[in-house]
Design an enzyme around this catalytic site. Structure first.
Site, PDB file in Angstrom:
ATOM      1  CB  SER A 128       3.266 -17.427  -1.145  1.00 42.38           C
ATOM      2  OG  SER A 128       3.833 -18.002   0.004  1.00 42.38           O
ATOM      3  CD  GLU A 131       3.046  -6.490  -3.675  1.00 45.19           C
ATOM      4  OE1 GLU A 131       3.563  -6.541  -2.554  1.00 45.19           O
ATOM      5  OE2 GLU A 131       2.796  -7.512  -4.339  1.00 45.19           O
ATOM      6  CE  LYS A 189      -0.739 -13.854  -0.276  1.00 42.89           C
ATOM      7  NZ  LYS A 189       0.345 -13.405   0.587  1.00 42.89           N
ATOM      8  CG  HIS A 236     -11.504  11.169   4.036  1.00 42.29           C
ATOM      9  ND1 HIS A 236     -10.651  12.017   4.709  1.00 42.29           N
ATOM     10  CD2 HIS A 236     -12.423  11.977   3.437  1.00 42.29           C
ATOM     11  CE1 HIS A 236     -11.044  13.265   4.542  1.00 42.29           C
ATOM     12  NE2 HIS A 236     -12.111  13.276   3.763  1.00 42.29           N
TER      13      HIS A 236
END
Ligand code: ARG
Length: 460
Positions: free
Chosen positions: A278, A291, A284, A157
């Protein structure tokens, strides 16, 4: 452009219609297989005296020249040049050797021809995908060997559950991808069946030798029913299904890499070469490849549903709908191959933050099951032990303590069977060591699973 079927028609085809039915812009990918298949077919026609030796030699020589030019990228296959790759090849052959080119299509139809081309293409790609899977497994295996001993929190979980060896987590992926490889190996057998010789749907009246063609092209079997052979796209559907499962696995892995590389987890650092920054936030570093692999899973599922839906109401045998099988197939192949390649490189080059992983598995109550098991060994039922340890956890939370730091007298206030040894078993290290069942996370068992994995890779 010249049509293979012009004879029966008085009027020319509508221009939009011509574009609409053309598959050349994508089936040109199959040019190599169309040529190799045609060479084997022509050789068989010669061998069976369906065409003369001279005719056969001319056709084979012409096809070989086209193949050579195609492989040296001297040929451009421009959309609009022909209806499909089969017509394109026949037109080219006619330019080279004249009207004798018209004999190549004896005892053959584009229906068995396209099924052949796709099977030849997919056989090569499935082998390539197996190799890429193997590379990915090697990346997991060597990382598991290198980092053996590091402890991390295991989750259910997404909550801390029980401590694990990090290598155990890595080896979970090794065995997951072993199943994907198994599925690819298994479906390969059903791709490896020659459909050529089924002709349009009924077989042919010419005395052909299908087994000869199969041996020339390296097919293990020949199809048993001509109608089935030209109607069948199960081999593509099986591949797309296995690919959907494989892509789901890559996506789960992608998700873990995204989580682990976040500041909150900080378990790993992905190599710069697989991340981007970024345009506005200078600090970043984003896990883009992970992804995008997760994101591309959607199109791989979509390709399967696309083809299942396209096939579901088709009467036997060939229907033009089936031309729509190629783009989803090609898309899944290229998505998988790139994703597998990038994943292996990412796993191979990622840096592991041992301190963060070990820190995460301390003071997180993930040794609570161990404490309950301990009481069971002292005679309590598991339910009694579970309840009692639950109340110890509440005591710790309320008093801002962690299990590992409780004193013996604190433990004894809950149950008299606790003794000096209890404090030892509460260390994550000792908890991991106790998980010694086959397939468990103890050092000995993980070593075993690594050795088994080495054998698996060597055997193939
Ligand atoms: N371009 C067709 C396809 O990709 C080849 C088979 C065409 N057969 C036919 N009878 N029109 O499916």
């Amino acid at each position: 452009m010249e049509k293979l079927w012009g004879g029966r028609f008085k009027k020319n085809i509508n221009k939009e219609m011509e574009k609409f039915i053309s598959s050349l812009s994508f089936d040109k990918k199959l040019v190599k297989y169309d040529l190799l298949g045609s060479i084997a077919h022509a050789q068989m026609l010669g061998k069976c005296n369906i065409i003369t030796k001279e005719e056969k030699d001319k056709i084979v020589e012409g096809l070989r020249q086209i193949l050579k030019e195609a492989q040296e990228s001297k040929l451009e296959i421009a959309a609009g040049e022909a209806e499909d790759i089969h017509s394109w090849v026949e037109n080219k052959l006619k330019e080279k050797i004249g009207t004798v080119a018209g004999k190549l299509h004896i005892a053959r139809s584009r229906n068995d021809q396209i099924a052949l081309d796709e099977r030849m293409y997919l056989k090569e790609e499935v082998l390539m995908i197996q190799d890429l899977l193997k590379d990915l497994q090697k990346s997991f295996l060597s990382s598991a060997q290198k980092h053996l001993g590091i402890i991390m929190p295991g989750y259910t979980h997404l909550q801390h559950a029980q401590p694990l060896l990090f290598s155990h987590h890595l080896m979970a992926y090794f065995y997951m991808f072993e199943r994907d490889k198994g599925r690819m190996q298994d479906l390969y057998k059903r791709i490896d069946v020659l459909p050529l010789g089924s002709a349009a749907l009924a077989g042919t009246s010419f005395p052909i030798d299908r087994k000869y063609v199969a041996s020339q092209l390296g097919f293990k079997q020949i199809s048993e029913n001509s109608l089935d052979a030209v109607s069948d796209r199960d081999f593509i559907l099986e591949f797309l299904s296995a690919s959907a499962i494989l892509m789901m696995h890559l996506s789960r892995l992608g998700e873990e890499l995204v989580l682990w590389s976040s500041q909150e987890f900080n378990f790993i650092e992905l190599d710069d070469s697989f991340c981007t920054g970024s345009s506005i936030m200078p600090q970043k570093k984003n896990p883009d490849a992970a992804e995008l692999i997760r994101g591309k899973t959607g199109r791989v599922y979509g390709n399967l549903i696309n083809l299942l839906t396209m096939m579901k109401a088709l009467p036997l045998a060939y229907n033009h709908d089936m031309q729509e099988d190629k783009e989803p197939l090609f898309d899944t192949v290229s998505t998988l191959e790139t994703s597998l390649f990038l994943m292996s490189k990412m796993v191979e080059t990622m840096q592991i933050n041992k301190e963060k992983m070990e820190e995460g598995s301390r003071g997180d109550f993930s040794t609570a099951t161990e404490l309950a098991d301990y009481l069971v060994k002292k005679g309590l039922t598991f339910r009694e032990a579970h309840k009692l340890v639950g109340s110890i956890v509440i005591y710790c939370i309320e008093n801002k303590k962690i299990l590992e730091n409780l004193t013996l007298s604190e433990l004894e206030s809950f149950n008299k069977s606790f003794d000096n040894k209890t404090l030892d078993i509460l260390k994550p290290q000792s908890v991991v060591e106790t998980k010694d069942s086959h397939g468990g996370t103890s050092l000995k068992r993980v070593r075993e699973s690594i050795q088994k994995a080495e054998k698996i890779l060597k055997k193939e």
